[in-house]
Design an enzyme around this catalytic site. Structure first.
Site, mmCIF file in Angstrom:
data_model
loop_
_atom_site.group_PDB
_atom_site.id
_atom_site.type_symbol
_atom_site.label_atom_id
_atom_site.label_comp_id
_atom_site.label_asym_id
_atom_site.label_seq_id
_atom_site.Cartn_x
_atom_site.Cartn_y
_atom_site.Cartn_z
ATOM 1 N N HIS A 108 43.216 32.864 21.645
ATOM 2 C CA HIS A 108 42.147 32.137 20.954
ATOM 3 C C HIS A 108 42.257 30.633 21.184
ATOM 4 C CE1 HIS A 108 40.727 35.593 18.709
ATOM 5 N NE2 HIS A 108 41.955 35.894 18.379
ATOM 6 N N ARG A 143 28.721 44.616 28.552
ATOM 7 C CA ARG A 143 29.722 45.694 28.529
ATOM 8 C C ARG A 143 29.907 46.082 27.067
ATOM 9 N NH1 ARG A 143 32.314 42.258 32.801
ATOM 10 N NH2 ARG A 143 32.724 43.603 34.590
ATOM 11 N N ARG A 188 24.921 48.167 29.003
ATOM 12 C CA ARG A 188 25.565 49.318 29.650
ATOM 13 C C ARG A 188 26.191 50.187 28.578
ATOM 14 N NH1 ARG A 188 30.358 48.347 33.827
ATOM 15 N NH2 ARG A 188 31.559 48.142 31.913
ATOM 16 N N GLU A 240 29.026 52.165 41.746
ATOM 17 C CA GLU A 240 30.449 51.787 41.701
ATOM 18 C C GLU A 240 31.316 52.729 42.522
ATOM 19 O OE1 GLU A 240 31.528 50.121 37.534
ATOM 20 O OE2 GLU A 240 30.302 51.891 37.191
ATOM 21 N N ASN A 257 33.601 45.573 41.472
ATOM 22 C CA ASN A 257 35.010 45.720 41.062
ATOM 23 C C ASN A 257 35.482 47.148 41.325
ATOM 24 O OD1 ASN A 257 34.495 43.198 40.061
ATOM 25 N ND2 ASN A 257 34.364 43.851 37.935
ATOM 26 N N ASP A 258 34.716 48.100 40.809
ATOM 27 C CA ASP A 258 35.108 49.492 41.019
ATOM 28 C C ASP A 258 34.752 49.972 42.424
ATOM 29 O OD1 ASP A 258 36.454 50.461 38.718
ATOM 30 O OD2 ASP A 258 34.586 50.261 37.600
ATOM 31 N N ARG A 262 42.368 48.404 41.136
ATOM 32 C CA ARG A 262 41.941 47.038 40.865
ATOM 33 C C ARG A 262 42.911 46.278 39.976
ATOM 34 N NH1 ARG A 262 36.499 47.979 37.205
ATOM 35 N NH2 ARG A 262 36.910 45.942 36.317
ATOM 36 N N CYS A 286 26.860 42.904 39.832
ATOM 37 C CA CYS A 286 27.398 42.393 38.560
ATOM 38 C C CYS A 286 28.923 42.469 38.521
ATOM 39 C CB CYS A 286 26.785 43.124 37.375
ATOM 40 S SG CYS A 286 27.089 44.885 37.391
HETATM 41 C C1 PEP Z 1 32.360 46.721 38.242
HETATM 42 O O1 PEP Z 1 33.035 47.743 38.386
HETATM 43 O O2 PEP Z 1 32.147 45.890 39.160
HETATM 44 C C2 PEP Z 1 31.775 46.410 36.930
HETATM 45 C C3 PEP Z 1 30.937 45.399 36.776
HETATM 46 O O3 PEP Z 1 32.181 47.182 35.875
HETATM 47 P P1 PEP Z 1 33.575 46.950 35.091
HETATM 48 O O4 PEP Z 1 34.222 45.730 35.661
HETATM 49 O O5 PEP Z 1 33.219 46.820 33.668
HETATM 50 O O6 PEP Z 1 34.301 48.225 35.418
HETATM 51 MG MG MG Z 2 33.030 49.210 36.805
#
Ligand code: PEP
Ligand code: MG
Length: 612
Positions: free
Chosen positions: A217, A324, A360, A465, A488-489, A499, A536
């Site tokens: 924080h 999210r 989401r 993803e 990311n995924d 990851r 995203c």
């Molecule tokens: C992703 O996988 O790129 C994504 C945006 O979802 P998260 O990072 O919440 O898994």
């Molecule tokens: Mg993801």
């Protein structure tokens, strides 16, 4: 007796010394150190078991009343903080107040008093026990990734309220920052969020501490206050005395003690250029995200927790491209019902004042875990490969009531502004079809009950993803109303590199041509089926990568709010022809390194219209 004997006590040495800490809030500052020591409470006899419980209870209740009053005074100061600091500290004060109320913490302390413990000892033991429980929940794997960050924060909250109670029990005063000279660099062993809330950013040039971390924080609040800050600069206090000169770089985590005149001169240049950069980023907020060749793109923000909302407003983002919703299921023992979820979505949608909000539905499983879901037997059940097991839409289709509740809450809130609903981790058409059926059924049920919901229902889209989803994007796009690429995924599944695992971090490269080819396929599918496609994942917040993604056919990006100005700056300098040329070359590249080198070279050639 030797009189020349060297004293073992460490004294600040002469000459320039460089320390590395955790970069927490960017900005460069140069100034004199003002060390803020905190008076330590007297030692506590932890072993006593012969105290009068009634007397200790009275002492505890007095300390609680004093703590509540202090927190109330802090609350009164909230209006002086910037908007996002108000949210951060406001919600923290609420957490503290709840802990001091009829909470598990209070019950635990009182039970210890019944055993004859001293109130200070009972507070210390109970807060430490609860902190330890957060960090290592018994019978469950230790929290990882974002959960570990949340667990550390929660543990810190217990310890902080414990320290406050012990101070009030022993009558130990708090330190005050009001006497610090203007322009000083505040140096402390550690700084708690409540301390940080007392800092006047117009008087303090920077903050450096020996302890702390970048995700707590305190760090969030210092960022909100816009004070350059470095935490966890080990060895700091041994080097710094009163009026020691310091240079602090909050972007790199570098702290220079007693800078040479050359270092100081260079730092002054950086201070001036940082001020110019802030001005420039501020100007960018109001400018469109338009390429130098004229095409307009959409930049939106990702939101992890509602407290980030003011940051979204300040960033100039055109809506929320990824909310999210996992936060609804964190730090709680109970599942959020329809009414609670609606009450949380509603102000978020209203706050975006007509800009779209993409919610989401919850994405649990893999490295994420939730107390509330585990309690009702939902979650990753110890699979050897949780990322390949029941997560995202798979989990929701197995526990349909969860999905129905979330759909219903979103639909109820959707009258407040434009909303889109996003499904996580879709890899098969049948998953999308099954979710769509549930979505339509929930919509019909609400209408039958007379609830006013949008007609037609808000767009239902999917995350891309997995390689399967990207390869089948043309088929999926016939049923999905929009596609959001989660790089990311997608990177993890494409390159088979976790990851969050550090030992394969070098293999995890979102700029690898294998990932980029899947992005291209998805963008092409969206174009053919006339479905909007966004990115995203974290890649969308990389100003180097965004022109390449534009060249691959993506026109909409969602990222952490703080990244929006820099990405916009990159976009406004780039031209569509160059973006397309880079995309062609990247798709033919052999690895991510080659792509990165090309992007860096391009970025080097760009002229930024706002920088003048
Ligand atoms: C992703 O996988 O790129 C994504 C945006 O979802 P998260 O990072 O919440 O898994
Ligand atoms: Mg993801």
């Amino acid at each position: 007796m030797k009189t020349t004997e060297r004293r073992p006590k460490q004294r600040p040495r002469a000459g320039e010394v460089r320390l590395e800490g955790q970069p927490v809030s960017s900005g460069v500052a140069i100034g004199y150190a003002a060390v803020a020591h905190e008076p330590a409470p007297p030692p506590v006899d932890m072993a006593r078991g012969d105290c009068d419980p009634a007397h200790e209870r009275t002492r505890l209740h007095d300390a609680i009343s004093r703590s509540v009053a202090q927190l109330g005074r802090l609350h009164d100061r909230l209006a002086l903080l910037p908007e996002d600091g108000q949210v951060e500290i406001g919600s923290l004060l609420e957490v503290y107040r709840r802990m001091l109320g009829p909470s598990r913490l209070r019950r635990g302390i009182e039970a210890r008093l019944e055993q004859g413990m001293l109130a200070e000892a009972a507070v210390m033991q109970e807060t430490e026990a609860l902190a330890a429980l957060m960090l290592a929940p018994p019978g469950r794997p230790a929290p990882q990734g974002e959960d570990a960050v949340a667990a550390r924060r929660r543990a810190g909250e217990f310890r902080e309220i414990g320290r406050r109670l012990v101070r009030n029990l022993s009558g130990t005063p708090y330190r005050s920052f009001s006497a610090l000279p203007d322009g000083a660099i505040l140096v402390a062993e550690q700084l708690r969020p409540a301390d940080a809330a007392l800092i006047d950013p117009s008087r303090i040039a920077a903050v450096v501490t020996e302890e702390g971390g970048s995700t707590g924080h305190t760090a969030i609040l210092l960022r909100a206050l816009g004070i350059p800050a470095v935490l966890a600069a080990h060895g700091l206090l041994a080097q710094v005395g009163r009026r020691t000169r310091l240079v602090v770089d909050g972007a790199t985590g570098r702290v220079i003690v007693r800078p040479s005149s050359r270092t100081a001169a260079a730092a002054r240049v950086e201070v001036a250029s940082y001020a110019r950069e802030r001005q420039m980023l501020g100007r960018l907020r109001r400018l469109p995200a338009r390429l130098s060749s004229g095409e307009v793109l959409t930049l939106q923000a990702n939101l992890e927790i509602p407290a980030e909302l003011p940051m979204v407003a300040q960033s100039g983002a055109a809506g929320i491209g990824l909310l999210r919703s996992e936060f609804l299921f964190m730090n709680t023992d109970t599942l959020p019902d329809e009414a609670l979820q609606e009450a949380i979505y509603l102000p978020l949608i209203e706050a975006m004042a007509g800009d779209p909000v993409t919610i989401r539905v919850v994405d649990w499983g893999s490295e994420k875990n939730s107390d509330a879901l585990s309690r009702v037997g939902i979650g990753n059940g110890g699979d050897a490969n949780p990322a390949l097991a029941v997560r995202g839409i798979r989990l929701l289709l197995q526990h349909r009531a969860l999905l129905e509740t979330q759909f219903a809450a979103i639909l109820r809130a959707a009258h407040a502004g434009p909303v889109r609903v996003l499904l996580p981790m879709v890899s098969l058409l049948e998953e999308l079809q099954a979710a769509r059926e549930i979505y339509a059924r929930v919509g019909r049920r609400l209408r039958r009950r007379g609830v006013k919901i949008p007609d037609p229902l808000p767009p239902l889209g999917i995350m891309i993803e997995t390689p399967a989803a990207a390869l089948m994007a043309d088929v999926l796009a016939q049923e999905a109303e929009f596609l959001a690429i989660g790089t990311n995924d997608l990177t993890m599944y494409t390159l088979a590199a976790d990851r969050v695992a550090t030992d394969v971090a070098a293999l995890y490269d979102p700029l690898h041509p294998a990932v980029l080819r899947l992005v291209r396929m998805t963008a092409d599918a969206g174009l053919r089926q006339r479905r909007p496609v966004s990115v995203c994942g974290e890649l969308a917040s990389d100003p180097l990568a965004v022109p390449l993604l534009v060249g691959l056919g993506v026109r909409s990006f969602s990222m952490h709010a703080s990244a929006v100005p820099r990405v916009k700056r990159a976009i406004r300098a780039a031209a569509m022809d160059d973006c397309r040329r880079m995309a062609c070359r990247a798709l033919e590249a052999t690895d991510g390194q080659e792509v990165r080198a090309m992007l860096a070279q391009y970025a080097h050639t760009l002229q930024h219209p706002e920088d003048g």
